[in-house]
Design a protein around this motif. Structure first.
Motif, PDB file in Angstrom:
ATOM      1  N   ASN A 110     -66.821  18.972  -6.255  1.00  0.00           N
ATOM      2  CA  ASN A 110     -67.995  19.481  -6.273  1.00  0.00           C
ATOM      3  C   ASN A 110     -68.867  18.564  -5.417  1.00  0.00           C
ATOM      4  N   ASN A 114     -69.652  22.420   0.217  1.00  0.00           N
ATOM      5  CA  ASN A 114     -70.747  22.742   0.818  1.00  0.00           C
ATOM      6  C   ASN A 114     -71.101  24.336   0.765  1.00  0.00           C
ATOM      7  N   THR A 144     -71.689  17.674   0.651  1.00  0.00           N
ATOM      8  CA  THR A 144     -73.092  18.045  -0.019  1.00  0.00           C
ATOM      9  C   THR A 144     -74.403  17.354   0.884  1.00  0.00           C
TER      10      THR A 144
END
Length: 304
Positions: A110, A114, A144
């Motif tokens: 997670n 992206n 992220t």
């Protein structure tokens, strides 16, 4: 004692082949006449040795430039956009995402997922001097993380280790207001300048040039910021292994990226040409390129 399968030179060659090409392990085994198990072992030990060797070489290091080096980079920038010389732009900064193998743990997957590219990525940010070398980088961040988050150490470096008046160019993803006037964004049409910078442009060029740059200088800033796009693109073309999904083990992945960065600086500082250096060293001939493009377009129209 059993003899070595490969000598030191061949082991380095194996590592460089692996970093600079996207070939499979099977092809590497055929080229070097070794088994897959031996290839994996030699790549692991060879990359560790290459990494340690490059870290001991000053010429390959990523280091923040001195005042003299900043001034030299500013002069190179002026070869491309002479009117920007009083602004003292010495580097261009941009982010570069690279694919990574999906981690098995859900939380890690997670963190590296992206949403913009719909895949797992690692975030990197590079600062490119106008001789083509990498003077700062932040590697191996989660996919992220935004470029502005990855660049936080750069903001601190600009504030503490950069003389007043010197600037780097970025795109609109970075927090320009965070470090005052030391970041120039190519996303705005006007160019913020101090009174001293405006006066310098008036003295060197003209008052009309200063007004034009103040109101509509974004295109010139974007022209200089293209250096970071070229650098990121050429980096992935030279080290084609970074175009494939990198290992999901963070320490191993970081070692690969650091090795590629140091190899890039080594080849740049020992005379190897690159696109940034070619364009900003004055050897670039835009008129000749325009002639070639026009000729190509006309030839295509004639064939139609």
């Amino acid at each position: 004692r059993r003899p070595r399968l490969l000598d030191a030179e061949s082991e380095i060659a194996l590592c460089l082949y692996w970093l600079c090409d996207s070939m499979s392990q099977k092809t590497l085994c055929q080229l070097f006449g070794i088994t897959p198990a031996s290839c994996s072992r030699l790549l692991k030990t060879g990359l560790e040795t290459l990494h340690r060797t490059l870290k001991s070489m000053a010429i390959a290091q990523v280091r923040w430039p001195s005042l003299e080096q900043m001034q030299a980079s500013v002069r190179l920038c002026a070869n491309r956009e002479a009117i920007l010389e009083p602004l003292n732009i010495f580097a261009a900064v941009d982010g570069c995402n690279m694919a990574v193998q999906a981690p098995t743990e859900a939380e890690l997957q997670n963190a590296f997922y992206n949403g913009w590219t719909s895949s797992t990525k690692v975030s990197n940010v590079f600062a490119w001097a106008f001789d083509g070398s990498i003077i700062w980088c932040h590697l191996n961040g989660p996919g992220t993380w935004h470029d502005s988050t990855m660049a936080v150490p750069l903001y601190e470096l600009l504030g503490s280790a950069t003389p007043d008046g010197f600037k780097v160019v970025v795109d609109s993803a970075f927090q320009v207001k965070r470090v005052g006037s030391k970041l120039l964004s190519s996303g705005s049409s006007n160019v913020p300048m101090s009174d001293a910078e405006k006066q310098a442009i008036v003295q060197i060029f003209s008052e009309q040039a200063a007004v034009a740059l103040d109101l509509n200088g974004g295109k010139r800033i974007a022209s200089v910021r293209n250096a970071s796009e070229w650098g990121n693109g050429n980096f992935k073309k030279v080290f084609r292994r970074t175009s494939l999904p990198l290992p999901h083990q963070a320490p191993h992945r970081l070692k690969i990226l650091e090795t590629c960065v140091m190899l890039w600086n080594l080849r740049t500082r020992t005379g190897s040409n690159n696109q940034i250096q070619t364009v900003f060293s004055g050897g670039y001939e835009p008129d000749l390129v325009n002639v070639c493009v026009t000729y190509s377009n006309l030839s295509h129209m004639n064939r139609l």
